[in-house]
Write an enzyme that holds these catalytic residues in place. Structure first.
Site, PDB file in Angstrom:
ATOM      1  N   TYR A 115      14.955  63.283  31.355  1.00 27.38           N
ATOM      2  CA  TYR A 115      15.425  62.132  32.134  1.00 27.38           C
ATOM      3  C   TYR A 115      15.861  60.989  31.208  1.00 27.38           C
ATOM      4  O   TYR A 115      17.010  60.636  31.158  1.00 27.38           O
ATOM      5  CB  TYR A 115      14.335  61.669  33.094  1.00 27.38           C
ATOM      6  CG  TYR A 115      14.804  60.610  34.075  1.00 27.38           C
ATOM      7  CD1 TYR A 115      15.556  60.958  35.189  1.00 27.38           C
ATOM      8  CD2 TYR A 115      14.518  59.262  33.874  1.00 27.38           C
ATOM      9  CE1 TYR A 115      16.012  59.997  36.079  1.00 27.38           C
ATOM     10  CE2 TYR A 115      14.967  58.295  34.766  1.00 27.38           C
ATOM     11  CZ  TYR A 115      15.716  58.659  35.864  1.00 27.38           C
ATOM     12  OH  TYR A 115      16.168  57.716  36.750  1.00 27.38           O
TER      13      TYR A 115
ATOM     14  N   ASP B  24      24.490  60.603  49.614  1.00 30.53           N
ATOM     15  CA  ASP B  24      23.786  59.918  48.524  1.00 30.53           C
ATOM     16  C   ASP B  24      24.352  58.512  48.390  1.00 30.53           C
ATOM     17  O   ASP B  24      25.456  58.317  47.892  1.00 30.53           O
ATOM     18  CB  ASP B  24      23.956  60.690  47.217  1.00 30.53           C
ATOM     19  CG  ASP B  24      23.052  60.165  46.104  1.00 30.53           C
ATOM     20  OD1 ASP B  24      22.528  59.040  46.251  1.00 30.53           O
ATOM     21  OD2 ASP B  24      22.866  60.871  45.100  1.00 30.53           O
TER      22      ASP B  24
ATOM     23  N   HIS C 158      19.981  61.479  47.872  1.00 34.10           N
ATOM     24  CA  HIS C 158      19.652  61.504  46.447  1.00 34.10           C
ATOM     25  C   HIS C 158      18.543  62.504  46.126  1.00 34.10           C
ATOM     26  O   HIS C 158      18.276  62.773  44.969  1.00 34.10           O
ATOM     27  CB  HIS C 158      19.252  60.102  45.992  1.00 34.10           C
ATOM     28  CG  HIS C 158      19.353  59.899  44.520  1.00 34.10           C
ATOM     29  ND1 HIS C 158      20.532  60.076  43.822  1.00 34.10           N
ATOM     30  CD2 HIS C 158      18.425  59.545  43.591  1.00 34.10           C
ATOM     31  CE1 HIS C 158      20.324  59.823  42.533  1.00 34.10           C
ATOM     32  NE2 HIS C 158      19.058  59.513  42.373  1.00 34.10           N
TER      33      HIS C 158
ATOM     34  N   SER D  30      20.220  62.374  38.443  1.00 35.81           N
ATOM     35  CA  SER D  30      20.384  60.929  38.520  1.00 35.81           C
ATOM     36  C   SER D  30      20.697  60.388  37.117  1.00 35.81           C
ATOM     37  O   SER D  30      21.709  60.744  36.535  1.00 35.81           O
ATOM     38  CB  SER D  30      19.133  60.284  39.128  1.00 35.81           C
ATOM     39  OG  SER D  30      19.384  58.966  39.526  1.00 35.81           O
TER      40      SER D  30
END
Length: 721
Positions: free
Chosen positions: A483, A647, A682, A563
């Site tokens: 991430y 989203d 999302h 993301s």
């Protein structure tokens, strides 16, 4: 001239034949992409013109965009349908997913509530019992909210005596919510539904009403239009939403992108926490026991992340990273709450602190190289004990009300399914509360933490999980997941999907990149703005470590992230397309020049900066922005982009534009597909059935493009079945 022409024809035919042979060798199908319209849209930043040929795909309401989505999904589905073992993966995912999952109980009024999923239910159901009657009663079943399971439960909050509850719902995965208020005894709706609520909790003041937050409904598309002034309202039970009182955020001075409102457990104070970005907040307190009291500032700048942990009367317990990058707990009196009056209660240590409270104790959860360690303190600051944990992994819980006699926590890691424990805070004893009955044997798998050096020499931790006895021969299908942003820490946790991946001989590796929160604020800041390239370098170095140590090779490596992690994948695959065979960017932030113009995207500027800040920031963003760094004729990895049409956090236009760029410029050989889930956002609240289908597609695509024509570690009869 004729000889030259003949030679060119032969060479062209040879190249076409060679390309077709290469496609067959790699299990790749010839993909005929839809023709995506190109426009002459140009933006100018600091005198530099930047083309944006697919700007039209940002309009989520246009028939053209809708048609493009339909065409792309058809091509993607046609491709995925030809993968011979996709159904086998789906069947195994469904089988392994099908076990009872029960959450820890919590008491509200006279009932004990808990979340439960019988196995393959799309959404968790809320049940309840009483102390005298252990018969389970369904309280709320989100599976009944819509016919296709795409309306999910957002939050649930009870009034002081538990006689009423407010719960929020999300339709189609959107961040916009509706709030429904019910009588908990009869479960009957007691007044009109509140609408147009976003990024909000529901914090009750006694039984009279609750505080919530929202934005004015934007002009244009509610799924993509900018929202940047959050407001706090108070809803009094028995009144219409139009009468809700504006509490904070209605003036230019009070303009913030995110504002949280919370009432203390004793109903004494209202705490307001305004933010202009995802990092850093102001803090205000209001005495609810005094009519017409005003907000008193605790912090009037956004230079720290500070929040109220608890209070005893006017004594406040605050968690802060102000002058304490790894966080600490301080105390201060509500009458003079500013930093000059703060007194350290639990001082900062070398490890990041995340505390919780329950049963009149404070539990300090310290993260040591991404692994949990728990210390229990009393409200005098005395260390009661270091809590004995079931193993090395991630612990969540130890939270409850002051009167709770038993607290609960969950323990998991990459090879251990999440198990709930009941904890006695007076004795320190714990016992298994719920152990899931999963068709997975943790003893057959192992997780190993390693440390490797990034490009600049920074030491990065990574946990690598796989089946015991795996031969490190460079041929193991491997997913590298990370991430690297927003102070978010990736700690060991169990996943059914990852269990299936490892079961089939796959390796799953998770590095803790800079930009995350694993080592405090300094670690986070080292991966932000003009240092964002550190995150990509950390990820690239992780891939090189796995290859150098024969866990895998470029032919068998997939990179995955969602993301901000989707940005990570997009930037890495455009910078080092040679490094991996498969790229899996999910709901990614991929257009770094325009991300801040959609919904609440401007709030991410602490991590990214914006193209409008200054020329240097613009040039830095443009240099790694995935949408702007796809080069014609490059050989990019096989790519499956995933997003949702609802989203409204990272709008799907990011993924649309990235897919269009890759499809128009990709050298023949590896497919570029985009999988656009309808009635999905999302990720939060995604139905289990859709999640299983998505993982079957992702794993099928990944293995297929690594050259597998049968499913690894699976008997032939199971593949055929």
């Amino acid at each position: 001239m004729k000889k030259l022409l003949a030679s060119l024809i032969v060479l062209t035919l040879f190249s076409a034949c060679k390309n077709e042979q290469e496609l067959k060798k790699n299990n790749n199908q010839i993909v005929n992409y839809p023709i995506t319209k190109i426009t002459d849209t140009v933006d100018t930043y600091f005198g530099v013109e930047v083309k944006d040929p697919y700007r039209w795909l940002e309009d989520d309401r246009s028939p053209e965009t809708e048609a493009w989505v339909k065409d792309e999904n058809k091509i993607t589905n046609d491709y995925l349908n030809k993968i011979p073992f996709r159904d086998s993966i789906k069947n195994r995912l469904s089988t392994l997913w099908n076990y009872e999952k029960i959450g820890s109980p919590f008491k509200e009024g006279t009932y004990n509530y808990f979340y439960k999923n019988n196995g393959l239910q799309d959404q968790y159901v809320i049940y309840r019992t009483t102390d005298n009657d252990k018969t389970e009663e369904v309280f709320l079943d989100p599976n009944t909210f819509s016919d296709n399971g795409t309306t999910s439960l957002g939050g649930l909050s009870f009034s002081k005596d538990g006689s009423m509850a407010a719960y929020s719902i999300s339709e189609g995965g959107s961040d916009w919510r509706k709030i429904i208020i019910i009588n908990t005894e009869t479960k009957a709706v007691i007044e009109d539904t509140l609408v147009d609520v976003k990024f909000s909790g529901m914090s009750w003041k006694g039984n009279a009403g609750f505080y919530y937050s929202s934005y004015d409904k934007p002009k244009g598309s509610e799924l993509s239009a900018k929202t940047d002034q959050h407001k706090v309202y108070y809803h009094k039970i028995g009144t219409n939403q139009s009468q809700d009182k504006l509490i904070f955020g209605g003036t230019a001075d009070q303009k913030h992108r995110y504002i949280n409102a919370n009432v203390t457990e004793d109903d004494h104070y209202l705490i307001i926490s305004p933010r202009t970005s995802t990092s850093g907040n102001k803090l205000y307190i209001k005495d609810l026991t005094k009519p017409n009291s005003t907000f008193i500032p605790i912090l009037e700048d956004t230079n720290s992340d500070t929040y109220l942990l608890d209070n005893i009367g006017s004594k406040l317990f605050l968690v802060t990273n102000l002058n304490a990058p790894n966080k600490k707990i301080i105390t201060v009196d509500a009458s003079n709450p500013t930093p000059e009056y703060w007194v350290d209660f639990i001082p900062e240590t070398e490890n990041v602190l995340t505390p919780s409270i329950g049963s009149q104790f404070i539990f300090a959860n310290y993260m040591v190289d991404a692994v949990s360690h728990i210390k229990q303190y009393d409200y005098n600051g005395k260390l009661v004990r270091e809590v004995e944990l079931p193993g090395v992994g991630t612990v969540n819980g130890f939270a409850g009300k002051k009167e709770n006699e038993t607290l609960y926590f969950t323990f998991s890691n990459y090879t251990t399914p999440a198990t709930s424990y009941a904890f006695n805070p007076k004795t320190g004893d714990s016992e298994v509360y719920v152990k899931p009955n999963v068709d997975f044997d943790p003893d057959q798998y192992e997780s190993k933490q390693v440390f490797y050096n990034s490009k600049d020499g920074t030491k990065i931790p990574m946990i690598i999980s796989y089946k015991k006895g795996t031969d490190l021969n460079g041929k193991n299908p491997t997913i590298l997941y990370a991430y690297g942003g927003f102070n978010i820490s990736l700690t060991p946790s169990f996943s059914i999907a990852n269990a299936v991946w490892m079961e089939k001989g796959g390796i799953y590796a998770v590095p803790n990149l800079r930009g995350g929160g694993e080592y405090g604020r300094a670690w986070h800041d080292a991966g932000t703005k003009m240092q964002k390239q550190n995150v990509f370098d950390d990820f690239i170095a992780a891939a090189e470590y796995l290859i150098d140590n024969k866990y895998t090779s470029s032919k068998y490596l997939a990179i995955k992230g969602g993301s901000n992690g989707g940005l990570l994948v997009g930037a890495t695959m455009t910078q080092r397309p040679d490094l991996m065979k498969v790229a899996l960017p999910a709901v990614g932030v991929l257009d770094m020049l325009r991300y801040h113009t959609f919904t609440a995207g401007a709030g991410w500027a602490y991590d990214y900066g914006t193209a409008e800040d200054n020329k240097e920031m613009f040039e830095y963003l443009k240099a790694y922005s995935p949408v702007h760094n796809v080069k014609t004729g490059k050989h990019y990895p096989a790519t499956l982009i995933t997003t949702g049409d609802h989203d409204d956090r990272v709008v799907p236009a990011h993924s649309f534009k990235f897919a269009a760029q890759l499809q128009s410029k990709q050298k023949i050989g590896n497919p570029v597909l985009i999988r656009i889930e309808t009635d999905a956002g999302h990720g939060a609240g995604t139905p289990v059935s859709k999640t299983i289908e998505q993982y079957a597609d992702i794993f099928g695509f990944t293995l297929y493009n690594m050259g597998f024509d049968t499913l690894p570690n699976t008997p032939t009869e199971e593949v055929k079945g």
